[in-house]
Design an enzyme around this catalytic site. Structure first.
Site, PDB file in Angstrom:
ATOM      1  N   TYR A 112      56.997 -58.310  -0.356  1.00 32.69           N
ATOM      2  CA  TYR A 112      57.904 -57.565  -0.266  1.00 32.69           C
ATOM      3  C   TYR A 112      56.856 -55.977  -0.589  1.00 32.69           C
ATOM      4  O   TYR A 112      57.583 -55.303  -0.099  1.00 32.69           O
ATOM      5  CB  TYR A 112      59.050 -58.179  -1.188  1.00 32.69           C
ATOM      6  CG  TYR A 112      60.240 -56.849  -1.209  1.00 32.69           C
ATOM      7  CD1 TYR A 112      60.941 -57.503  -0.188  1.00 32.69           C
ATOM      8  CD2 TYR A 112      60.250 -55.823  -1.793  1.00 32.69           C
ATOM      9  CE1 TYR A 112      62.366 -55.975  -0.577  1.00 32.69           C
ATOM     10  CE2 TYR A 112      61.206 -55.531  -1.950  1.00 32.69           C
ATOM     11  CZ  TYR A 112      62.463 -54.602  -1.092  1.00 32.69           C
ATOM     12  OH  TYR A 112      63.490 -54.336  -1.088  1.00 32.69           O
ATOM     13  N   PHE A 133      62.999 -32.843  19.698  1.00 29.84           N
ATOM     14  CA  PHE A 133      63.361 -34.558  21.204  1.00 29.84           C
ATOM     15  C   PHE A 133      64.526 -34.540  20.987  1.00 29.84           C
ATOM     16  O   PHE A 133      65.363 -33.589  19.549  1.00 29.84           O
ATOM     17  CB  PHE A 133      62.458 -35.280  20.479  1.00 29.84           C
ATOM     18  CG  PHE A 133      62.421 -36.819  21.330  1.00 29.84           C
ATOM     19  CD1 PHE A 133      62.113 -36.548  22.428  1.00 29.84           C
ATOM     20  CD2 PHE A 133      63.442 -37.872  20.469  1.00 29.84           C
ATOM     21  CE1 PHE A 133      62.977 -37.971  23.023  1.00 29.84           C
ATOM     22  CE2 PHE A 133      63.340 -38.705  21.023  1.00 29.84           C
ATOM     23  CZ  PHE A 133      63.214 -38.636  22.612  1.00 29.84           C
ATOM     24  N   ASP A 134      65.363 -35.178  21.857  1.00 28.27           N
ATOM     25  CA  ASP A 134      66.395 -35.540  21.448  1.00 28.27           C
ATOM     26  C   ASP A 134      66.960 -36.211  20.408  1.00 28.27           C
ATOM     27  O   ASP A 134      68.412 -35.269  19.617  1.00 28.27           O
ATOM     28  CB  ASP A 134      67.555 -36.061  22.816  1.00 28.27           C
ATOM     29  CG  ASP A 134      66.456 -37.658  22.900  1.00 28.27           C
ATOM     30  OD1 ASP A 134      65.802 -38.372  22.738  1.00 28.27           O
ATOM     31  OD2 ASP A 134      67.034 -38.519  23.503  1.00 28.27           O
ATOM     32  N   ASP A 162      56.010 -33.406  14.460  1.00 24.40           N
ATOM     33  CA  ASP A 162      56.694 -34.626  15.046  1.00 24.40           C
ATOM     34  C   ASP A 162      55.892 -35.089  15.859  1.00 24.40           C
ATOM     35  O   ASP A 162      55.423 -34.311  17.122  1.00 24.40           O
ATOM     36  CB  ASP A 162      58.046 -33.905  15.956  1.00 24.40           C
ATOM     37  CG  ASP A 162      58.492 -34.811  17.057  1.00 24.40           C
ATOM     38  OD1 ASP A 162      58.248 -36.586  16.331  1.00 24.40           O
ATOM     39  OD2 ASP A 162      60.319 -34.971  17.347  1.00 24.40           O
ATOM     40  N   ALA A 166      54.595 -37.684  17.269  1.00 24.25           N
ATOM     41  CA  ALA A 166      54.569 -39.403  18.334  1.00 24.25           C
ATOM     42  C   ALA A 166      53.981 -39.198  19.295  1.00 24.25           C
ATOM     43  O   ALA A 166      52.656 -40.256  19.312  1.00 24.25           O
ATOM     44  CB  ALA A 166      56.023 -39.245  19.357  1.00 24.25           C
ATOM     45  N   LYS A 193      53.884 -44.417  19.993  1.00 23.56           N
ATOM     46  CA  LYS A 193      54.091 -43.955  21.148  1.00 23.56           C
ATOM     47  C   LYS A 193      52.254 -43.992  20.816  1.00 23.56           C
ATOM     48  O   LYS A 193      51.569 -44.580  21.709  1.00 23.56           O
ATOM     49  CB  LYS A 193      54.374 -42.496  21.374  1.00 23.56           C
ATOM     50  CG  LYS A 193      55.301 -41.908  21.704  1.00 23.56           C
ATOM     51  CD  LYS A 193      56.823 -42.492  21.384  1.00 23.56           C
ATOM     52  CE  LYS A 193      58.545 -42.039  21.508  1.00 23.56           C
ATOM     53  NZ  LYS A 193      58.368 -42.583  20.846  1.00 23.56           N
ATOM     54  N   HIS A 219      73.788 -40.247  26.765  1.00 26.17           N
ATOM     55  CA  HIS A 219      73.131 -40.568  27.501  1.00 26.17           C
ATOM     56  C   HIS A 219      73.017 -41.960  27.495  1.00 26.17           C
ATOM     57  O   HIS A 219      73.127 -41.862  28.701  1.00 26.17           O
ATOM     58  CB  HIS A 219      71.252 -39.279  28.105  1.00 26.17           C
ATOM     59  CG  HIS A 219      70.515 -39.514  27.084  1.00 26.17           C
ATOM     60  ND1 HIS A 219      71.137 -38.197  25.856  1.00 26.17           N
ATOM     61  CD2 HIS A 219      69.784 -40.288  26.598  1.00 26.17           C
ATOM     62  CE1 HIS A 219      70.597 -38.788  25.151  1.00 26.17           C
ATOM     63  NE2 HIS A 219      68.948 -39.472  25.812  1.00 26.17           N
TER      64      HIS A 219
HETATM   65  N1  F0G Z   1      60.212 -37.238  18.698  1.00 32.83           N
HETATM   66  C1  F0G Z   1      59.404 -37.256  20.343  1.00 32.83           C
HETATM   67  C2  F0G Z   1      58.773 -36.555  19.983  1.00 32.83           C
HETATM   68  C3  F0G Z   1      59.636 -38.221  20.291  1.00 32.83           C
HETATM   69  O1  F0G Z   1      59.160 -38.659  21.674  1.00 32.83           O
HETATM   70  C4  F0G Z   1      60.425 -39.794  20.253  1.00 32.83           C
HETATM   71  C5  F0G Z   1      60.758 -41.231  21.108  1.00 32.83           C
HETATM   72  C6  F0G Z   1      61.182 -38.995  18.666  1.00 32.83           C
HETATM   73  C7  F0G Z   1      60.521 -38.384  18.175  1.00 32.83           C
HETATM   74  C8  F0G Z   1      61.309 -40.744  18.480  1.00 32.83           C
HETATM   75  O2  F0G Z   1      61.395 -41.874  18.189  1.00 32.83           O
HETATM   76  O3  F0G Z   1      61.941 -44.153  19.157  1.00 32.83           O
HETATM   77  O4  F0G Z   1      60.804 -44.310  17.818  1.00 32.83           O
HETATM   78  O5  F0G Z   1      62.830 -43.405  17.022  1.00 32.83           O
HETATM   79  N2  F0G Z   1      60.792 -40.523  22.373  1.00 32.83           N
HETATM   80  C9  F0G Z   1      61.572 -41.939  22.901  1.00 32.83           C
HETATM   81  C10 F0G Z   1      61.478 -41.320  24.414  1.00 32.83           C
HETATM   82  C11 F0G Z   1      61.970 -42.454  22.989  1.00 32.83           C
HETATM   83  O6  F0G Z   1      61.239 -41.794  25.803  1.00 32.83           O
HETATM   84  O7  F0G Z   1      60.886 -40.696  24.717  1.00 32.83           O
HETATM   85  P1  F0G Z   1      61.929 -43.572  17.976  1.00 32.83           P
END
Ligand code: F0G
Length: 457
Positions: free
Chosen positions: A72, A124-125, A214, A216, A257, A449
Protein backbone atom coordinates in the site's frame (compact mmCIF):
# COMPACT_ATOMS: atom_id res chain seq x y z
CA UNK A 1 19.36 -1.07 -53.63
CA UNK A 2 18.40 0.78 -50.45
CA UNK A 3 16.58 -1.48 -48.01
CA UNK A 4 12.93 -0.54 -47.34
CA UNK A 5 11.94 0.77 -43.94
CA UNK A 6 10.48 -1.75 -41.48
CA UNK A 7 9.44 -1.96 -37.84
CA UNK A 8 11.97 -2.25 -35.03
CA UNK A 9 10.08 -5.13 -33.36
CA UNK A 10 8.60 -8.53 -34.17
CA UNK A 11 5.32 -10.05 -32.98
CA UNK A 12 5.29 -12.58 -30.12
CA UNK A 13 1.57 -12.82 -29.39
CA UNK A 14 -1.53 -12.25 -31.53
CA UNK A 15 -5.19 -11.47 -30.91
CA UNK A 16 -7.97 -12.52 -33.30
CA UNK A 17 -10.18 -9.76 -34.71
CA UNK A 18 -13.58 -10.37 -36.26
CA UNK A 19 -14.82 -9.47 -39.71
CA UNK A 20 -18.52 -8.77 -40.28
CA UNK A 21 -20.85 -7.98 -43.17
CA UNK A 22 -22.50 -4.65 -43.92
CA UNK A 23 -26.01 -5.79 -42.93
CA UNK A 24 -24.73 -6.73 -39.46
CA UNK A 25 -22.96 -3.40 -39.10
CA UNK A 26 -26.08 -1.49 -40.15
CA UNK A 27 -28.00 -3.16 -37.33
CA UNK A 28 -25.23 -2.72 -34.75
CA UNK A 29 -24.69 0.97 -35.41
CA UNK A 30 -28.45 1.61 -35.30
CA UNK A 31 -28.65 -0.21 -31.95
CA UNK A 32 -25.70 1.90 -30.75
CA UNK A 33 -27.66 5.12 -31.44
CA UNK A 34 -25.18 5.94 -34.21
CA UNK A 35 -22.56 6.48 -31.53
CA UNK A 36 -19.34 4.56 -32.25
CA UNK A 37 -18.41 4.59 -28.55
CA UNK A 38 -21.43 2.42 -27.88
CA UNK A 39 -20.42 -0.41 -30.23
CA UNK A 40 -19.09 -3.65 -28.75
CA UNK A 41 -15.44 -4.12 -29.65
CA UNK A 42 -16.16 -7.43 -31.42
CA UNK A 43 -18.47 -5.50 -33.77
CA UNK A 44 -15.34 -3.64 -34.93
CA UNK A 45 -12.71 -5.06 -37.30
CA UNK A 46 -9.99 -2.40 -37.19
CA UNK A 47 -10.28 -0.14 -34.18
CA UNK A 48 -8.83 3.33 -34.68
CA UNK A 49 -11.09 4.96 -32.08
CA UNK A 50 -8.07 5.88 -30.01
CA UNK A 51 -4.38 5.27 -29.45
CA UNK A 52 -5.02 5.54 -25.71
CA UNK A 53 -4.44 2.42 -23.65
CA UNK A 54 -4.72 0.31 -26.80
CA UNK A 55 -1.01 -0.25 -27.45
CA UNK A 56 0.79 -3.59 -27.24
CA UNK A 57 3.13 -3.87 -24.26
CA UNK A 58 6.54 -5.39 -24.89
CA UNK A 59 7.82 -8.68 -23.45
CA UNK A 60 9.93 -6.60 -21.04
CA UNK A 61 6.88 -4.67 -19.85
CA UNK A 62 4.95 -7.90 -19.29
CA UNK A 63 7.87 -9.26 -17.29
CA UNK A 64 7.69 -6.12 -15.12
CA UNK A 65 4.03 -6.97 -14.42
CA UNK A 66 5.21 -10.16 -12.69
CA UNK A 67 7.54 -8.37 -10.30
CA UNK A 68 5.26 -5.50 -9.25
CA UNK A 69 5.25 -4.60 -5.56
CA UNK A 70 1.65 -4.27 -4.34
CA UNK A 71 2.48 -2.73 -0.94
CA UNK A 72 0.00 0.00 0.00
CA UNK A 73 2.72 2.47 0.98
CA UNK A 74 6.29 2.88 -0.21
CA UNK A 75 6.19 0.11 -2.86
CA UNK A 76 9.40 -0.46 -4.81
CA UNK A 77 7.25 -0.05 -7.95
CA UNK A 78 6.55 3.56 -6.91
CA UNK A 79 10.30 4.18 -6.66
CA UNK A 80 10.90 2.54 -10.04
CA UNK A 81 8.40 4.96 -11.55
CA UNK A 82 9.90 7.89 -9.60
CA UNK A 83 13.39 7.07 -10.90
CA UNK A 84 12.15 6.81 -14.51
CA UNK A 85 10.32 10.16 -14.25
CA UNK A 86 13.34 11.85 -12.73
CA UNK A 87 15.72 10.27 -15.25
CA UNK A 88 13.69 10.87 -18.43
CA UNK A 89 11.58 13.94 -17.62
CA UNK A 90 13.69 15.62 -14.96
CA UNK A 91 10.98 16.21 -12.32
CA UNK A 92 11.74 15.65 -8.66
CA UNK A 93 8.18 15.14 -7.37
CA UNK A 94 5.34 13.11 -8.79
CA UNK A 95 1.92 11.72 -7.93
CA UNK A 96 0.56 8.59 -9.65
CA UNK A 97 -3.04 8.79 -10.90
CA UNK A 98 -5.21 6.21 -12.62
CA UNK A 99 -5.11 8.05 -15.97
CA UNK A 100 -4.59 11.47 -17.58
CA UNK A 101 -7.91 13.08 -16.73
CA UNK A 102 -7.42 12.05 -13.11
CA UNK A 103 -4.13 13.94 -13.15
CA UNK A 104 -6.08 16.93 -14.50
CA UNK A 105 -8.70 16.54 -11.79
CA UNK A 106 -6.10 16.53 -9.01
CA UNK A 107 -3.91 19.33 -10.37
CA UNK A 108 -6.83 21.55 -11.40
CA UNK A 109 -8.49 21.07 -7.99
CA UNK A 110 -5.27 22.50 -6.58
CA UNK A 111 -4.82 25.40 -9.00
CA UNK A 112 -8.10 26.50 -10.69
CA UNK A 113 -10.82 28.71 -9.19
CA UNK A 114 -14.19 29.81 -10.58
CA UNK A 115 -13.83 32.53 -13.22
CA UNK A 116 -10.20 31.71 -14.03
CA UNK A 117 -8.84 31.64 -17.58
CA UNK A 118 -6.51 28.89 -18.73
CA UNK A 119 -4.74 29.83 -21.98
CA UNK A 120 -2.79 27.37 -24.10
CA UNK A 121 -2.78 25.65 -27.46
CA UNK A 122 -6.01 23.73 -28.28
CA UNK A 123 -7.09 21.99 -25.07
CA UNK A 124 -8.00 18.31 -25.17
CA UNK A 125 -11.67 17.56 -24.40
CA UNK A 126 -11.14 16.20 -20.86
CA UNK A 127 -8.80 19.10 -20.11
CA UNK A 128 -11.41 21.59 -21.26
CA UNK A 129 -14.08 19.58 -19.41
CA UNK A 130 -12.14 19.81 -16.14
CA UNK A 131 -11.64 23.55 -16.67
CA UNK A 132 -15.29 24.27 -17.52
CA UNK A 133 -16.56 21.99 -14.74
CA UNK A 134 -14.83 24.45 -12.37
CA UNK A 135 -16.63 27.37 -14.09
CA UNK A 136 -13.33 28.52 -15.57
CA UNK A 137 -12.55 29.14 -19.25
CA UNK A 138 -10.16 27.46 -21.68
CA UNK A 139 -8.65 30.08 -24.02
CA UNK A 140 -7.30 28.65 -27.28
CA UNK A 141 -4.19 30.54 -28.40
CA UNK A 142 -3.04 28.12 -31.12
CA UNK A 143 -1.48 29.65 -34.24
CA UNK A 144 -4.00 30.32 -37.05
CA UNK A 145 -2.19 27.97 -39.46
CA UNK A 146 -3.45 25.01 -37.40
CA UNK A 147 -7.03 25.70 -38.38
CA UNK A 148 -6.46 25.37 -42.13
CA UNK A 149 -5.82 21.71 -42.98
CA UNK A 150 -4.27 22.64 -46.34
CA UNK A 151 -1.48 24.79 -44.86
CA UNK A 152 1.90 23.08 -44.42
CA UNK A 153 3.58 24.13 -41.16
CA UNK A 154 6.09 22.01 -39.25
CA UNK A 155 4.71 22.96 -35.81
CA UNK A 156 0.95 23.39 -36.02
CA UNK A 157 0.73 22.82 -32.26
CA UNK A 158 2.55 26.11 -31.59
CA UNK A 159 1.09 28.82 -29.40
CA UNK A 160 0.51 32.21 -31.00
CA UNK A 161 2.60 34.33 -28.63
CA UNK A 162 0.67 37.52 -29.46
CA UNK A 163 -2.66 35.86 -28.59
CA UNK A 164 -1.14 34.55 -25.36
CA UNK A 165 0.31 37.96 -24.43
CA UNK A 166 -3.05 39.62 -25.06
CA UNK A 167 -4.89 37.25 -22.70
CA UNK A 168 -2.21 37.69 -20.05
CA UNK A 169 -2.21 41.47 -20.38
CA UNK A 170 -6.00 41.69 -20.04
CA UNK A 171 -6.62 39.01 -17.40
CA UNK A 172 -3.34 38.34 -15.62
CA UNK A 173 -4.96 38.20 -12.18
CA UNK A 174 -7.27 35.39 -13.26
CA UNK A 175 -4.70 33.12 -14.87
CA UNK A 176 -3.19 30.47 -12.57
CA UNK A 177 -1.15 28.76 -15.29
CA UNK A 178 -0.61 28.27 -19.03
CA UNK A 179 -1.17 24.76 -20.39
CA UNK A 180 0.66 23.44 -23.46
CA UNK A 181 -0.41 20.12 -24.96
CA UNK A 182 2.46 18.19 -26.57
CA UNK A 183 1.67 17.02 -29.19
CA UNK A 184 -1.52 19.01 -29.67
CA UNK A 185 -4.18 16.33 -30.10
CA UNK A 186 -7.07 18.65 -30.97
CA UNK A 187 -5.20 20.35 -33.81
CA UNK A 188 -4.29 17.01 -35.35
CA UNK A 189 -1.49 15.44 -33.29
CA UNK A 190 0.67 18.43 -34.22
CA UNK A 191 3.96 19.20 -32.47
CA UNK A 192 5.15 22.28 -30.60
CA UNK A 193 8.70 23.48 -31.30
CA UNK A 194 11.34 24.05 -28.62
CA UNK A 195 11.59 27.63 -29.89
CA UNK A 196 7.89 28.13 -29.19
CA UNK A 197 8.09 26.46 -25.78
CA UNK A 198 10.94 28.83 -24.90
CA UNK A 199 8.89 31.86 -25.93
CA UNK A 200 5.94 30.66 -23.85
CA UNK A 201 8.33 30.26 -20.91
CA UNK A 202 9.61 33.83 -21.36
CA UNK A 203 6.09 35.26 -21.42
CA UNK A 204 5.08 33.15 -18.42
CA UNK A 205 8.10 34.36 -16.47
CA UNK A 206 7.31 37.96 -17.31
CA UNK A 207 3.84 37.56 -15.81
CA UNK A 208 4.94 35.20 -13.03
CA UNK A 209 2.81 32.27 -14.26
CA UNK A 210 3.29 28.52 -14.06
CA UNK A 211 3.63 26.51 -17.25
CA UNK A 212 2.05 23.05 -17.29
CA UNK A 213 2.52 20.53 -20.10
CA UNK A 214 -0.28 18.13 -20.96
CA UNK A 215 2.24 15.51 -21.97
CA UNK A 216 0.36 12.44 -23.27
CA UNK A 217 2.39 12.34 -26.51
CA UNK A 218 5.57 14.12 -25.42
CA UNK A 219 7.90 11.58 -27.07
CA UNK A 220 6.16 11.95 -30.44
CA UNK A 221 6.61 15.71 -30.01
CA UNK A 222 10.34 15.18 -29.41
CA UNK A 223 10.57 13.00 -32.54
CA UNK A 224 9.14 15.81 -34.67
CA UNK A 225 11.54 18.32 -33.10
CA UNK A 226 14.46 16.04 -33.99
CA UNK A 227 13.27 15.78 -37.59
CA UNK A 228 11.96 19.28 -38.19
CA UNK A 229 13.54 21.86 -35.90
CA UNK A 230 16.86 23.36 -36.99
CA UNK A 231 19.70 22.35 -34.67
CA UNK A 232 18.13 19.18 -33.22
CA UNK A 233 18.97 16.51 -35.79
CA UNK A 234 21.94 15.26 -33.78
CA UNK A 235 20.18 15.35 -30.41
CA UNK A 236 18.84 12.10 -28.97
CA UNK A 237 15.10 11.86 -28.23
CA UNK A 238 15.89 11.81 -24.51
CA UNK A 239 18.01 14.96 -24.76
CA UNK A 240 15.16 16.72 -26.54
CA UNK A 241 12.65 15.45 -23.98
CA UNK A 242 14.80 16.81 -21.14
CA UNK A 243 15.07 20.18 -22.85
CA UNK A 244 11.29 20.33 -23.45
CA UNK A 245 10.44 19.61 -19.83
CA UNK A 246 13.12 21.97 -18.51
CA UNK A 247 10.72 24.68 -19.75
CA UNK A 248 7.74 23.45 -17.66
CA UNK A 249 6.92 23.78 -13.97
CA UNK A 250 4.61 20.78 -13.92
CA UNK A 251 3.10 18.17 -16.20
CA UNK A 252 0.04 15.98 -16.40
CA UNK A 253 0.44 12.66 -18.14
CA UNK A 254 -1.87 10.11 -19.66
CA UNK A 255 0.54 7.18 -19.67
CA UNK A 256 -1.84 5.28 -21.93
CA UNK A 257 -0.18 7.00 -24.88
CA UNK A 258 3.59 7.50 -24.94
CA UNK A 259 4.34 5.30 -21.91
CA UNK A 260 2.66 2.45 -23.86
CA UNK A 261 0.58 1.01 -21.00
CA UNK A 262 -3.09 0.12 -20.93
CA UNK A 263 -3.87 2.23 -17.87
CA UNK A 264 -2.08 4.85 -15.79
CA UNK A 265 -1.13 8.47 -15.43
CA UNK A 266 0.69 10.93 -13.21
CA UNK A 267 1.39 14.53 -12.31
CA UNK A 268 5.01 15.64 -11.99
CA UNK A 269 6.29 18.92 -10.64
CA UNK A 270 9.36 20.75 -9.36
CA UNK A 271 7.85 22.64 -6.45
CA UNK A 272 7.48 20.84 -3.12
CA UNK A 273 4.68 23.13 -2.00
CA UNK A 274 2.62 22.34 -5.09
CA UNK A 275 3.30 18.65 -4.49
CA UNK A 276 2.08 18.94 -0.90
CA UNK A 277 -1.11 20.77 -1.90
CA UNK A 278 -1.89 18.36 -4.74
CA UNK A 279 -1.20 15.36 -2.49
CA UNK A 280 -4.34 16.14 -0.48
CA UNK A 281 -6.53 15.90 -3.59
CA UNK A 282 -4.61 12.86 -4.80
CA UNK A 283 -5.33 11.00 -1.57
CA UNK A 284 -9.01 12.04 -1.73
CA UNK A 285 -9.66 11.20 -5.39
CA UNK A 286 -7.02 8.67 -6.43
CA UNK A 287 -5.25 6.90 -3.59
CA UNK A 288 -2.29 7.24 -1.28
CA UNK A 289 0.62 9.23 -2.74
CA UNK A 290 2.72 6.15 -3.54
CA UNK A 291 0.09 4.41 -5.69
CA UNK A 292 -2.64 6.95 -6.60
CA UNK A 293 -5.02 4.61 -8.40
CA UNK A 294 -2.36 2.35 -9.91
CA UNK A 295 -1.30 -1.21 -9.09
CA UNK A 296 2.39 -1.76 -8.37
CA UNK A 297 2.65 -3.97 -11.46
CA UNK A 298 1.22 -1.22 -13.63
CA UNK A 299 3.69 1.34 -12.22
CA UNK A 300 6.49 -1.10 -13.13
CA UNK A 301 5.26 -1.47 -16.71
CA UNK A 302 4.84 2.29 -16.98
CA UNK A 303 8.42 2.95 -15.83
CA UNK A 304 9.71 0.53 -18.46
CA UNK A 305 7.33 2.07 -21.05
CA UNK A 306 8.83 5.54 -20.51
CA UNK A 307 12.18 4.15 -21.63
CA UNK A 308 10.78 2.21 -24.61
CA UNK A 309 8.56 5.11 -25.69
CA UNK A 310 11.55 7.44 -25.92
CA UNK A 311 13.65 5.18 -28.15
CA UNK A 312 14.16 6.63 -31.62
CA UNK A 313 13.71 3.33 -33.48
CA UNK A 314 10.38 2.67 -31.82
CA UNK A 315 9.14 6.22 -32.50
CA UNK A 316 10.24 6.02 -36.11
CA UNK A 317 8.33 2.75 -36.62
CA UNK A 318 5.25 4.17 -35.00
CA UNK A 319 5.11 7.57 -36.63
CA UNK A 320 6.02 6.23 -40.06
CA UNK A 321 3.04 3.89 -39.90
CA UNK A 322 0.74 6.84 -39.21
CA UNK A 323 2.40 8.69 -42.07
CA UNK A 324 1.94 5.65 -44.33
CA UNK A 325 -1.82 5.72 -43.86
CA UNK A 326 -1.84 9.49 -44.37
CA UNK A 327 0.10 9.21 -47.60
CA UNK A 328 -2.23 6.56 -48.98
CA UNK A 329 -5.21 8.80 -48.31
CA UNK A 330 -3.50 11.79 -49.92
CA UNK A 331 -2.71 9.70 -53.00
CA UNK A 332 -6.45 9.15 -53.35
CA UNK A 333 -7.04 12.91 -53.04
CA UNK A 334 -8.71 12.62 -49.63
CA UNK A 335 -8.36 15.87 -47.62
CA UNK A 336 -6.39 15.38 -44.40
CA UNK A 337 -4.74 17.69 -41.87
CA UNK A 338 -1.26 18.45 -43.18
CA UNK A 339 1.33 17.53 -42.23
CA UNK A 340 0.26 14.11 -40.91
CA UNK A 341 0.17 14.04 -37.09
CA UNK A 342 2.08 11.80 -34.72
CA UNK A 343 -0.65 9.48 -33.48
CA UNK A 344 -3.42 9.80 -36.01
CA UNK A 345 -4.55 10.86 -39.44
CA UNK A 346 -7.20 13.55 -39.27
CA UNK A 347 -9.58 13.59 -42.23
CA UNK A 348 -11.10 17.00 -43.00
CA UNK A 349 -14.82 16.18 -42.99
CA UNK A 350 -15.89 19.69 -44.08
CA UNK A 351 -13.94 19.21 -47.29
CA UNK A 352 -14.90 15.52 -47.60
CA UNK A 353 -18.66 16.12 -47.31
CA UNK A 354 -19.20 19.77 -48.32
CA UNK A 355 -22.82 19.16 -49.29
CA UNK A 356 -23.80 18.19 -45.77
CA UNK A 357 -24.84 21.07 -43.47
CA UNK A 358 -22.75 21.40 -40.30
CA UNK A 359 -25.94 20.96 -38.25
CA UNK A 360 -25.94 17.34 -39.46
CA UNK A 361 -22.44 16.63 -38.11
CA UNK A 362 -20.14 15.97 -41.06
CA UNK A 363 -17.31 14.20 -39.21
CA UNK A 364 -19.69 11.92 -37.33
CA UNK A 365 -21.47 11.08 -40.59
CA UNK A 366 -18.14 10.22 -42.21
CA UNK A 367 -17.11 8.04 -39.25
CA UNK A 368 -20.40 6.13 -39.48
CA UNK A 369 -19.92 5.68 -43.24
CA UNK A 370 -16.43 4.27 -42.65
CA UNK A 371 -17.74 1.85 -40.05
CA UNK A 372 -20.49 0.67 -42.41
CA UNK A 373 -18.03 0.33 -45.28
CA UNK A 374 -15.41 -1.85 -43.57
CA UNK A 375 -15.96 -2.21 -39.82
CA UNK A 376 -13.28 0.44 -39.20
CA UNK A 377 -13.92 2.62 -36.15
CA UNK A 378 -12.59 6.18 -36.16
CA UNK A 379 -13.80 9.04 -33.99
CA UNK A 380 -15.40 12.43 -34.48
CA UNK A 381 -13.32 15.43 -33.41
CA UNK A 382 -15.80 18.11 -34.30
CA UNK A 383 -19.08 19.68 -33.30
CA UNK A 384 -20.34 16.79 -31.18
CA UNK A 385 -17.14 16.72 -29.15
CA UNK A 386 -17.10 20.53 -28.91
CA UNK A 387 -20.24 20.40 -26.71
CA UNK A 388 -22.59 23.34 -26.23
CA UNK A 389 -21.35 26.72 -25.03
CA UNK A 390 -21.62 26.56 -21.23
CA UNK A 391 -23.28 30.01 -21.07
CA UNK A 392 -25.53 30.22 -24.16
CA UNK A 393 -26.14 26.44 -24.44
CA UNK A 394 -25.86 26.81 -28.24
CA UNK A 395 -24.02 24.15 -30.22
CA UNK A 396 -20.38 25.09 -30.81
CA UNK A 397 -19.07 24.50 -34.31
CA UNK A 398 -15.26 24.41 -34.15
CA UNK A 399 -13.18 25.58 -37.07
CA UNK A 400 -11.91 22.06 -37.61
CA UNK A 401 -14.46 19.32 -38.23
CA UNK A 402 -12.34 16.18 -38.31
CA UNK A 403 -12.62 12.43 -38.31
CA UNK A 404 -9.61 11.05 -36.47
CA UNK A 405 -8.06 7.69 -37.31
CA UNK A 406 -5.84 7.07 -34.28
CA UNK A 407 -3.35 4.25 -34.63
CA UNK A 408 -2.66 2.09 -31.56
CA UNK A 409 1.05 1.57 -30.82
CA UNK A 410 2.67 -1.67 -32.09
CA UNK A 411 -0.76 -3.25 -32.82
CA UNK A 412 -1.70 -3.19 -36.51
CA UNK A 413 0.30 -3.88 -39.67
CA UNK A 414 0.43 -1.79 -42.82
CA UNK A 415 -1.97 -4.29 -44.43
CA UNK A 416 -4.56 -3.07 -41.96
CA UNK A 417 -3.73 0.49 -43.03
CA UNK A 418 -4.38 -0.56 -46.64
CA UNK A 419 -7.86 -1.78 -45.69
CA UNK A 420 -8.61 1.54 -44.00
CA UNK A 421 -7.30 3.56 -46.96
CA UNK A 422 -9.27 1.54 -49.52
CA UNK A 423 -12.47 1.75 -47.47
CA UNK A 424 -12.15 5.54 -47.31
CA UNK A 425 -11.40 5.75 -51.01
CA UNK A 426 -14.64 3.87 -51.75
CA UNK A 427 -16.54 6.45 -49.70
CA UNK A 428 -14.62 9.31 -51.31
CA UNK A 429 -15.70 8.03 -54.75
CA UNK A 430 -19.38 8.16 -53.78
CA UNK A 431 -19.19 11.23 -51.53
CA UNK A 432 -21.62 13.26 -53.67
CA UNK A 433 -24.39 10.78 -52.93
CA UNK A 434 -23.99 11.29 -49.15
CA UNK A 435 -26.48 14.03 -48.37
CA UNK A 436 -28.08 12.87 -45.15
CA UNK A 437 -26.36 13.25 -41.80
CA UNK A 438 -27.51 12.91 -38.20
CA UNK A 439 -29.38 14.82 -35.51
CA UNK A 440 -29.11 14.55 -31.72
CA UNK A 441 -31.95 12.85 -29.86
CA UNK A 442 -30.34 12.55 -26.39
CA UNK A 443 -27.25 14.16 -24.87
CA UNK A 444 -25.44 14.71 -21.57
CA UNK A 445 -24.72 18.31 -20.45
CA UNK A 446 -20.92 17.92 -20.68
CA UNK A 447 -18.65 15.65 -22.76
CA UNK A 448 -21.76 14.51 -24.57
CA UNK A 449 -20.03 12.65 -27.41
CA UNK A 450 -19.26 9.62 -25.24
CA UNK A 451 -22.90 8.78 -24.53
CA UNK A 452 -24.90 10.70 -27.14
CA UNK A 453 -27.79 9.15 -29.10
CA UNK A 454 -28.32 10.19 -32.72
CA UNK A 455 -30.89 9.53 -35.42
CA UNK A 456 -30.70 9.87 -39.18
CA UNK A 457 -31.60 13.41 -40.27
N1 F0G B 1 -4.59 14.99 -22.66
C1 F0G B 1 -4.54 14.62 -23.94
C2 F0G B 1 -3.75 15.43 -24.91
C3 F0G B 1 -5.21 13.47 -24.36
O1 F0G B 1 -5.16 13.12 -25.65
C4 F0G B 1 -5.93 12.71 -23.41
C5 F0G B 1 -6.66 11.52 -23.81
C6 F0G B 1 -5.96 13.14 -22.08
C7 F0G B 1 -5.28 14.29 -21.74
C8 F0G B 1 -6.71 12.39 -21.02
O2 F0G B 1 -6.07 11.22 -20.71
O3 F0G B 1 -7.64 9.39 -21.39
O4 F0G B 1 -5.77 8.99 -19.79
O5 F0G B 1 -7.72 10.29 -19.10
N2 F0G B 1 -6.89 11.22 -25.00
C9 F0G B 1 -7.52 10.03 -25.51
C10 F0G B 1 -7.73 10.18 -26.98
C11 F0G B 1 -8.72 9.56 -24.77
O6 F0G B 1 -8.44 9.34 -27.55
O7 F0G B 1 -7.17 11.10 -27.59
P1 F0G B 1 -6.85 9.90 -20.22
Amino acid sequence: MELPFSESYKIKMVETIKKSVRAEREQWIREAGYNLFRLKSDQVFIDLLTDSGTGAMSDKQWSEIMVGDESYAGASSFYKMKDAISDILGFEYFLPTHQGRAAENVLFSTLIHEGDLIPGNSHFDTTKGHIEFRKAFAVDCTIDEAFDTTVQHPFKGNVDIDKLEKVLKEHSGKIPFIIITVTCNSSGGQPVSIENLKKVRQVADRYGKLVVFDSARFAENAYFIKLREPGYRDHSIREIVREMFSLADAMTMSSKKDAIVNMGGFIAMRDHQLYTKASVFNIMFEGYVTYGGMSGRDMNALARGLYEGTEFDYLESRIRQVEYLGQRLQEYGIPVQQPIGGHAVFVDAKRFLPNLPKEQFQAQTLAIELYLEAGVRGVEIGALMADRDPVTRQNRYPELELMRLAIPRRVYTNNHMEVVATALKNIWDRRHSINRGFVITEEAPIMRHFTITLAQA
